[in-house]
Design an enzyme around this catalytic site. Structure first.
Site, PDB file in Angstrom:
ATOM      1  N   LYS A  22       0.833  -1.206   0.000  1.00 29.89           N
ATOM      2  CA  LYS A  22       0.000   0.000   0.000  1.00 29.89           C
ATOM      3  C   LYS A  22       0.872   1.262   0.000  1.00 29.89           C
ATOM      4  CE  LYS A  22      -3.014   0.851   3.567  1.00 29.89           C
ATOM      5  NZ  LYS A  22      -3.010   2.251   4.046  1.00 29.89           N
ATOM      6  N   SER A  23       1.856   1.304   0.878  1.00 24.15           N
ATOM      7  CA  SER A  23       2.709   2.501   0.964  1.00 24.15           C
ATOM      8  C   SER A  23       3.428   2.742  -0.363  1.00 24.15           C
ATOM      9  CB  SER A  23       3.766   2.315   2.063  1.00 24.15           C
ATOM     10  OG  SER A  23       3.151   2.272   3.318  1.00 24.15           O
ATOM     11  N   ARG A 122      -8.865  12.245  12.308  1.00 24.59           N
ATOM     12  CA  ARG A 122      -7.432  12.000  12.548  1.00 24.59           C
ATOM     13  C   ARG A 122      -6.634  13.305  12.540  1.00 24.59           C
ATOM     14  NH1 ARG A 122      -5.708   6.974   9.025  1.00 24.59           N
ATOM     15  NH2 ARG A 122      -3.879   7.138  10.376  1.00 24.59           N
ATOM     16  N   SER A 165       6.676   9.204  12.568  1.00 26.07           N
ATOM     17  CA  SER A 165       5.650   8.983  11.549  1.00 26.07           C
ATOM     18  C   SER A 165       6.241   9.140  10.153  1.00 26.07           C
ATOM     19  CB  SER A 165       4.505   9.980  11.732  1.00 26.07           C
ATOM     20  OG  SER A 165       3.744  10.062  10.542  1.00 26.07           O
ATOM     21  N   GLN A 167       4.478   9.173   7.521  1.00 27.83           N
ATOM     22  CA  GLN A 167       3.614  10.061   6.740  1.00 27.83           C
ATOM     23  C   GLN A 167       4.051  11.515   6.916  1.00 27.83           C
ATOM     24  OE1 GLN A 167      -0.401   9.096   7.930  1.00 27.83           O
ATOM     25  NE2 GLN A 167      -0.386   7.159   6.800  1.00 27.83           N
ATOM     26  N   ASP A 314       1.548  -1.211  11.880  1.00 29.20           N
ATOM     27  CA  ASP A 314       0.250  -1.651  11.340  1.00 29.20           C
ATOM     28  C   ASP A 314      -0.073  -3.097  11.724  1.00 29.20           C
ATOM     29  OD1 ASP A 314      -0.178   0.830  10.217  1.00 29.20           O
ATOM     30  OD2 ASP A 314       0.626   0.270   8.263  1.00 29.20           O
ATOM     31  N   LYS A 341      -5.084   5.901  14.669  1.00 29.85           N
ATOM     32  CA  LYS A 341      -5.159   5.223  13.368  1.00 29.85           C
ATOM     33  C   LYS A 341      -6.606   5.306  12.864  1.00 29.85           C
ATOM     34  CE  LYS A 341      -0.878   4.209  12.887  1.00 29.85           C
ATOM     35  NZ  LYS A 341      -0.138   4.895  11.843  1.00 29.85           N
ATOM     36  N   ARG A 345      -7.190   2.016  17.860  1.00 31.21           N
ATOM     37  CA  ARG A 345      -6.998   0.554  17.780  1.00 31.21           C
ATOM     38  C   ARG A 345      -6.744  -0.078  19.152  1.00 31.21           C
ATOM     39  NH1 ARG A 345      -3.860   0.263  11.939  1.00 31.21           N
ATOM     40  NH2 ARG A 345      -5.785   0.373  10.715  1.00 31.21           N
ATOM     41  N   ARG A 389      -8.010  -3.173   9.144  1.00 29.32           N
ATOM     42  CA  ARG A 389      -7.095  -4.105   9.828  1.00 29.32           C
ATOM     43  C   ARG A 389      -7.778  -4.785  11.016  1.00 29.32           C
ATOM     44  NH1 ARG A 389      -2.716  -3.261   6.769  1.00 29.32           N
ATOM     45  NH2 ARG A 389      -2.162  -1.096   6.328  1.00 29.32           N
TER      46      ARG A 389
HETATM   47  C1  S3P Z   1       2.367   4.833   6.306  1.00 26.57           C
HETATM   48  C2  S3P Z   1       2.892   5.184   7.521  1.00 26.57           C
HETATM   49  C3  S3P Z   1       2.333   4.727   8.798  1.00 26.57           C
HETATM   50  C4  S3P Z   1       1.411   3.524   8.614  1.00 26.57           C
HETATM   51  C5  S3P Z   1       0.455   3.725   7.474  1.00 26.57           C
HETATM   52  C6  S3P Z   1       1.212   3.938   6.172  1.00 26.57           C
HETATM   53  C7  S3P Z   1       3.002   5.351   5.081  1.00 26.57           C
HETATM   54  O1  S3P Z   1       1.581   5.769   9.367  1.00 26.57           O
HETATM   55  O2  S3P Z   1       0.709   3.278   9.803  1.00 26.57           O
HETATM   56  O3  S3P Z   1      -0.394   2.608   7.330  1.00 26.57           O
HETATM   57  O4  S3P Z   1       2.728   4.834   3.981  1.00 26.57           O
HETATM   58  O5  S3P Z   1       3.811   6.292   5.194  1.00 26.57           O
HETATM   59  P1  S3P Z   1       2.231   6.884  10.351  1.00 26.57           P
HETATM   60  O6  S3P Z   1       3.159   7.692   9.568  1.00 26.57           O
HETATM   61  O7  S3P Z   1       1.060   7.679  10.839  1.00 26.57           O
HETATM   62  O8  S3P Z   1       2.881   6.083  11.444  1.00 26.57           O
END
Ligand code: S3P
Length: 428
Positions: A22-23, A122, A165, A167, A314, A341, A345, A389
């Site tokens: 996914k990422s 969020r 993080s 992200q 995750d 999340k 969770r 999840r």
């Molecule tokens: C992700 C980073 C993670 C992860 C998410 C995907 C990404 O989140 O939990 O499912 O693709 O950069 P966080 O950056 O909030 O930890």
């Protein structure tokens, strides 16, 4: 409401190729869009979250075609995106939203991002605040979506991240590509590094220090399209790794899974718990892949803390499930991020696990779980709470129960793994 498969007659057996990461799928679209020339993604994840990214970039004027799991992007370059005619719909996807904030902060137009009910709860200030230090002009709705980004000229920064993080880090890197000078970011802890690896492959000048937390981003790169095979998603493989460990007489082989070491926390945790995991066919590359074979095993309890969390963030619901069958008390701490999340969770896992009579207690930042106590079903109606999840972890938990169980909100698996139930069925 879906009837879940409960205790199978025999173990789980077979081989599976799980869907694309996914990422990496999100980033493949984004980085292809801002590159010059054509990018082709094979084994792209065709789940709702990544389709949100794909559609958003189409609205930003990028020609993108999808034929099954193959996506062709005709990149418009870092300065070629166009102002969309309506707000961009982020759906349920935190990754799309946060990376988009960093990218759009440096464009010369205004954009509004909206999302579903879960995403709208969020936190977004973790991105808008550091971006503001770079000169970004972003209005949030009390720290949440809808968010309006008034694109502006960004300045370089030397910034220490306040949350672990990927992200947030990735948003800052995308902003730094558009800044006036070189930026330096220092992470609180190493987090998944797909943005750094992939942007470098597209031609960006990004240096990662051997300390694994310092990243230097040089602006205004010449990004060029490329062809990419998206590895299988470790976070999806993790459901079957857990199931094979817990269901007696199982042997499951997962093919071509991404084994980037910022993502393999579950493998090391399983090994520490006495799990039987082996890898073969290791293919080294920017994003390495391998086949992973898991056999059932008797597990021992584990204690994990803050330093272990990012590589398994995750998969923590699955670690909780493994702990619920280990012969003693396990403790997971340092995982407060779970509260922000797709659902809280920690709260949701405790609610659902208690329905199965699992001895679990919430901590502010994790769980204590006594796996030595037998389970006893108290409520046979399980609920995903709309969180993909959680839906999948409860479907795996059901394999360890011998009474009929149902799952509300089973459709939530479409967010990251639409074929989940069909793939599980092939192992029975
Ligand atoms: C992700 C980073 C993670 C992860 C998410 C995907 C990404 O989140 O939990 O499912 O693709 O950069 P966080 O950056 O909030 O930890």
């Amino acid at each position: 409401m879906k009837q879940l498969q409960t205790k199978p007659q025999n173990g789980l057996r077979g081989e599976l190729t799980v869907p694309g990461d996914k990422s990496i799928s999100h980033r493949g679209i984004m980085f292809g869009a801002i590159s010059e020339g054509r990018t082709i993604l094979h084994h792209f994840l065709t789940a709702e979250d990544c389709l949100s990214t794909l559609k958003a970039f189409q609205q930003l004027g990028v020609p993108i075609r999808r034929d099954g799991q193959t996506v062709t992007i005709d990149g418009v370059g870092l300065h070629g995106l166009k102002q969309p005619t309506r707000p961009l719909e982020m759906g349920n996807s935190g990754t799309t939203t946060r990376l988009m904030m960093g990218l759009l902060a440096g464009q010369n137009f205004k954009t509004t991002l909206v999302g579903d009910a879960s995403l709208s709860k969020r936190p977004m200030k973790r991105v808008s605040e550091p971006l503001a230090e770079m000169g970004a002009d972003i209005e949030t709705t009390a720290g949440h979506l809808p968010v309006t980004i008034n694109g502006s000229q960004l300045h370089a920064v030397d910034y220490h991240l306040k949350v672990a993080s990927a992200q947030v880090k990735s948003a800052l890197i995308l902003a730094a590509l558009q800044a006036d000078k070189t930026s330096i970011f220092v992470e609180k802890q190493p987090t998944r590094n797909h943005t750094e690896i992939m942007l470098r492959a597209f031609g960006a000048n990004i240096e990662c220090e051997p300390d694994d937390v310092t990243i230097t981003v040089h602006p205004d790169p010449k990004l060029e399209g490329l062809t990419l095979n998206v590895p299988g998603d470790m976070s999806s493989a993790a459901f079957f790794m857990t199931a094979a460990s817990l269901v007696p007489d199982s042997e499951v082989k997962l093919l071509n899974v991404g084994v980037n070491e910022t993502r393999t926390g579950l493998m090391s945790i399983l090994e520490q718990m006495g799990g039987k995991v082996s890898i073969s066919n290791l293919q080294y590359g920017g994003e390495s892949t391998a086949d992973i074979t898991v056999n059932s095993a008797n597990l021992i309890p584990i204690e994990i803390g803050a330093k272990d969390i990012p590589a398994v963030i995750d998969e923590l619901p699955l670690v909780a499930l493994l702990a619920a069958k280990a012969n003693g008390i396990s403790k997971i701490t340092g995982a407060g991020e779970l509260r922000v999340k797709e659902t809280d969770r920690i709260a949701v896992i405790v609610t659902e696990f208690k329905k199965l009579g699992i001895a679990i207690k919430a901590l502010p930042d994790g769980f204590i779980i006594d796996g030595s106590k037998p389970w006893q079903v108290k409520d046979s109606h399980l609920d995903s709470h709309g969180d993909h999840r959680i839906g999948m972890v409860m479907a795996i938990a059901a394999l360890l129960v011998d009474k009929p169980l149902t799952l509300d909100g089973a459709d939530s698996v479409n967010i990251s793994y639409p074929e989940f139930f069909a793939d599980l069925a092939t192992l029975l």
